[in-house]
Design an enzyme around this catalytic site. Sequence first.
Site, mmCIF file in Angstrom:
data_model
loop_
_atom_site.group_PDB
_atom_site.id
_atom_site.type_symbol
_atom_site.label_atom_id
_atom_site.label_comp_id
_atom_site.label_asym_id
_atom_site.label_seq_id
_atom_site.Cartn_x
_atom_site.Cartn_y
_atom_site.Cartn_z
ATOM 1 N N CYS A 34 0.817 -1.222 0.000
ATOM 2 C CA CYS A 34 0.000 0.000 0.000
ATOM 3 C C CYS A 34 0.843 1.262 0.000
ATOM 4 O O CYS A 34 0.326 2.351 -0.167
ATOM 5 C CB CYS A 34 -0.896 0.016 1.234
ATOM 6 S SG CYS A 34 0.084 -0.027 2.746
ATOM 7 N N CYS A 103 -1.246 -5.122 6.877
ATOM 8 C CA CYS A 103 -0.913 -3.930 7.667
ATOM 9 C C CYS A 103 -0.225 -4.322 8.975
ATOM 10 O O CYS A 103 0.628 -3.592 9.475
ATOM 11 C CB CYS A 103 -2.172 -3.158 8.008
ATOM 12 S SG CYS A 103 -3.232 -2.863 6.597
#
Length: 143
Positions: A34, A103
Amino acid sequence: MEYSEKVMEHFANPHNVGVIEDANGVGEIGNAKCGDIMKMYLKIENDIIVDVKFKTYGCASAIATSSIATDLIKGQPISEALKLTNKAVVEALDGLPAVKIHCSVLAEQAIKAAIADYYTRQGLDPELYVGKLDDCCDLHDHH
Ligand code: FES
């Protein structure tokens, strides 16, 4: 997408955010998936992580996982911090949505990078202690 209460709590009020000016281990990791970035600061004395802080340009999940991961390693010996897996962090948060698992890897990797930096500063080969760091996120499960 559903976040657990713990994730929301740590996102709304993250622990250990900031910078340690006299840190003796600093690690920065980018999430290839990301583009988010995490920086981890460690203060290590006699192999114990006496203080830890982080800064991130990351999403809610990255902030929540770093918050709880830093809680988990604070006051612990380096050897314990190295055993911290993103799986354990996710479990401590009562889970994360599947698309957000990448994440949680950011915190684990940033801690390892900071410990590697600590060993480098001691004139030691960090690979002997930390192993090879992935340049990217390792999306496999660690069981
Ligand atoms: Fe980048 Fe979560 S979307 S760390």
